[in-house]
Design a protein around this motif. Structure first.
Motif, PDB file in Angstrom:
ATOM      1  N   LEU A  29       0.830  -1.201   0.000  1.00  0.00           N
ATOM      2  CA  LEU A  29       0.000   0.000   0.000  1.00  0.00           C
ATOM      3  C   LEU A  29       0.868   1.255   0.000  1.00  0.00           C
ATOM      4  N   VAL A  30       1.932   1.254   0.804  1.00  0.00           N
ATOM      5  CA  VAL A  30       2.846   2.396   0.834  1.00  0.00           C
ATOM      6  C   VAL A  30       3.456   2.627  -0.542  1.00  0.00           C
ATOM      7  N   SER A  31       3.872   1.563  -1.197  1.00  0.00           N
ATOM      8  CA  SER A  31       4.473   1.681  -2.531  1.00  0.00           C
ATOM      9  C   SER A  31       3.483   2.258  -3.536  1.00  0.00           C
ATOM     10  N   GLN A  32       2.210   1.951  -3.368  1.00  0.00           N
ATOM     11  CA  GLN A  32       1.188   2.519  -4.247  1.00  0.00           C
ATOM     12  C   GLN A  32       0.999   4.012  -3.985  1.00  0.00           C
ATOM     13  N   VAL A  33       1.045   4.414  -2.730  1.00  0.00           N
ATOM     14  CA  VAL A  33       0.854   5.824  -2.390  1.00  0.00           C
ATOM     15  C   VAL A  33       1.968   6.681  -2.983  1.00  0.00           C
ATOM     16  N   VAL A  34       3.208   6.185  -2.938  1.00  0.00           N
ATOM     17  CA  VAL A  34       4.335   6.990  -3.423  1.00  0.00           C
ATOM     18  C   VAL A  34       4.664   6.713  -4.887  1.00  0.00           C
ATOM     19  N   GLY A  35       3.815   5.945  -5.575  1.00  0.00           N
ATOM     20  CA  GLY A  35       3.982   5.772  -7.010  1.00  0.00           C
ATOM     21  C   GLY A  35       4.962   4.712  -7.447  1.00  0.00           C
ATOM     22  N   ARG A  38       1.650   0.635  -9.234  1.00  0.00           N
ATOM     23  CA  ARG A  38       0.424   1.217  -9.765  1.00  0.00           C
ATOM     24  C   ARG A  38      -0.755   0.304  -9.441  1.00  0.00           C
ATOM     25  N   PRO A  39      -1.753   0.811  -8.740  1.00  0.00           N
ATOM     26  CA  PRO A  39      -2.912  -0.030  -8.441  1.00  0.00           C
ATOM     27  C   PRO A  39      -3.730  -0.296  -9.697  1.00  0.00           C
ATOM     28  N   HIS A  40      -4.422  -1.434  -9.731  1.00  0.00           N
ATOM     29  CA  HIS A  40      -5.261  -1.789 -10.877  1.00  0.00           C
ATOM     30  C   HIS A  40      -6.597  -1.048 -10.856  1.00  0.00           C
ATOM     31  N   GLY A  41      -6.969  -0.500  -9.693  1.00  0.00           N
ATOM     32  CA  GLY A  41      -8.232   0.212  -9.594  1.00  0.00           C
ATOM     33  C   GLY A  41      -8.235   1.112  -8.384  1.00  0.00           C
ATOM     34  N   GLY A  42      -9.307   1.883  -8.244  1.00  0.00           N
ATOM     35  CA  GLY A  42      -9.423   2.776  -7.111  1.00  0.00           C
ATOM     36  C   GLY A  42      -8.676   4.076  -7.336  1.00  0.00           C
ATOM     37  N   SER A  43      -8.573   4.880  -6.297  1.00  0.00           N
ATOM     38  CA  SER A  43      -7.916   6.178  -6.407  1.00  0.00           C
ATOM     39  C   SER A  43      -7.079   6.449  -5.172  1.00  0.00           C
ATOM     40  N   ILE A  44      -6.003   7.205  -5.366  1.00  0.00           N
ATOM     41  CA  ILE A  44      -5.125   7.639  -4.283  1.00  0.00           C
ATOM     42  C   ILE A  44      -4.895   9.132  -4.482  1.00  0.00           C
ATOM     43  N   ARG A  45      -5.223   9.927  -3.483  1.00  0.00           N
ATOM     44  CA  ARG A  45      -5.040  11.372  -3.579  1.00  0.00           C
ATOM     45  C   ARG A  45      -4.166  11.846  -2.423  1.00  0.00           C
ATOM     46  N   VAL A  46      -3.191  12.667  -2.759  1.00  0.00           N
ATOM     47  CA  VAL A  46      -2.293  13.256  -1.773  1.00  0.00           C
ATOM     48  C   VAL A  46      -2.391  14.768  -1.897  1.00  0.00           C
ATOM     49  N   VAL A  47      -2.916  15.435  -0.880  1.00  0.00           N
ATOM     50  CA  VAL A  47      -3.139  16.878  -0.892  1.00  0.00           C
ATOM     51  C   VAL A  47      -3.920  17.278  -2.144  1.00  0.00           C
TER      52      VAL A  47
END
Length: 305
Positions: A29-35, A38-47
Motif C-alpha cells: 500500500l505504501v508503494s502505491q501511495v508513493v507511485g 500502480r494499483p489496478h483500480g481505485g484512487s489515491i489522492r495526496v493533498v
C-alpha cells in the motif's frame, strides 16, 4: 501481496497507524501511495493530487522512511540528514540546525559525525534506522510515511522516536505509521487501520477497537504443552471473545465477572490444567489479534453461561 479495496484517510495533524502481520499488504500500500506500484483500480489522492495520474507531483508532498535501510554508506548521519533537508528545499544552515537538533532529540549525538562504511561498520543498524527517520522528518511536508521505523532500534531510543512521531502530528503533518508493534505505537496513534491478507478488517480509534465501554478485562491463560483449552468447556462466566494463539488463550470478559474468572483460573492452576494466568484491562493488541485471527490456528467465539 495484492490489496483489495483498502480505504483510509490521513488528515493534517493526525497519526494513522497501519497495522498487520508480515505479508498483510502494508508495504504494498505504501508503494502505491508513493507511485512505486500502480494499483489496478481505485484512487489515491495526496493533498488533492491524483497520485496515480501524477505520481511525481504527489511524491513531492510525501516524505518516506522505507522499510529497507537507507543507503548511507560513505556518509555521516549529519550529512545524510542535511542532504535530505536540502532536497526538500531547506537552506544549508536550516538543514544543519535541524540535523543537530534531531541528533539530540533521538540521542545519536555520539555518532552524528561518524561515517558509515559499506561493510556495515561505522554506525550500527539502529543508528542507521534513526538517521533514516530523521531524513524523513527533517523538513515539513504534508504527509510523512514511516514504514516500520523502529526496526533495530533499542528500547530507550524507540521511546524517543515515538515521541517525535507524536510531535510531528501535533505540529500539523499527516503521519501514516506502518508497524506491527501494536503495544508501543498505541499511545501515538489517533486512528488505525488493520490489514489482513490485503483487506482492511478493522478501523477506528484505539479506544473504539478496544471496546467503546472500556470495561472489558483480559484473562490470559498459559497452557501446558499439548493441553486442552479449558475455556472450551464453558467456564462459570460469560466472555465476549476468545482468541487462542499457540499455548496462549485470551478471554475478554466484563469487569463484573473478574472475581469469578480469577477464582476459576486459580483452580485450574492448582489442578495443573494451566501453568499460569494474568488478568488485566483489555489492550489494543487483543483487538488486533482478534481482527486478524486465522481460522486454522486461532479460534474466536462467544460463550454463553
Amino acid at each position: 501481496m495484492a490489496n483489495d479495496e483498502v480505504g483510509l484517510r490521513v488528515r493534517p495533524g493526525e497519526v494513522v497507524g497501519l497495522l498487520g502481520h508480515n505479508g498483510a499488504g502494508k508495504t504494498t500500500l505504501v508503494s502505491q501511495v508513493v507511485g512505486l506500484l500502480r494499483p489496478h483500480g481505485g484512487s489515491i489522492r495526496v493533498v488533492g493530487v491524483d497520485a496515480v495520474a501524477d505520481p511525481g507531483t504527489a511524491r513531492r508532498c510525501v516524505a518516506l522512511q522505507a522499510q529497507a535501510q537507507a543507503p548511507l554508506d560513505g556518509l555521516t548521519p549529519k550529512e545524510a540528514i542535511v542532504i535530505a533537508g536540502r532536497l526538500r528545499g531547506m537552506s544549508r544552515s536550516a538543514s544543519r540546525d535541524a540535523a543537530e537538533r534531531m541528533a539530540d532529540e533521538l540521542d545519536i549525538r555520539e555518532w552524528i559525525d561518524r561515517r558509515a562504511t559499506p561493510d556495515g561498520g561505522g554506525i550500527s543498524g539502529g543508528v542507521r534506522r534513526l538517521t533514516a527517520f530523521a531524513m524523513a522528518a527533517v523538513a515539513p511536508v504534508p504527509l510523512i510515511i514511516l514504514d516500520e521505523p523502529t526496526n533495530d532500534v533499542d528500547a530507550a531510543r524507540r521511546r524517543r522516536l515515538w515521541n517525535m512521531v507524536r510531535r510531528l502530528g501535533d505540529e500539523g503533518a499527516g503521519v501514516l505509521l506502518v508497524t506491527h508493534n501494536v503495544a508501543e505505537a498505541e499511545h501515538v496513534m489517533d486512528e488505525l487501520v488493520v490489514l489482513d491478507r490485503g483487506r482492511a478488517v478493522a478501523s477506528g480509534s484505539p479506544s473504539q477497537l478496544r471496546g467503546a465501554e472500556g470495561d472489558e478485562m483480559r484473562l490470559e491463560l498459559s497452557l501446558p504443552l499439548d493441553a486442552q483449552d479449558p475455556s472450551s468447556q464453558e467456564p462459570p462466566f460469560r466472555f465476549v471473545r476468545r482468541v487462542r494463539n499457540g499455548r496462549r488463550v485470551l478471554l475478554s470478559l466484563a469487569e463484573s465477572d473478574a472475581a469469578t474468572a480469577v477464582a476459576w483460573a486459580t483452580a485450574l492452576r492448582a489442578s495443573g490444567r494451566v501453568e499460569g494466568y494474568t488478568l488485566t484491562p483489555t489492550t489494543l493488541e487483543d483487538a488486533y489479534l482478534a481482527a486478524t485471527a486465522d481460522a486454522e490456528s486461532i479460534h474466536e467465539e462467544s460463550a454463553h453461561v
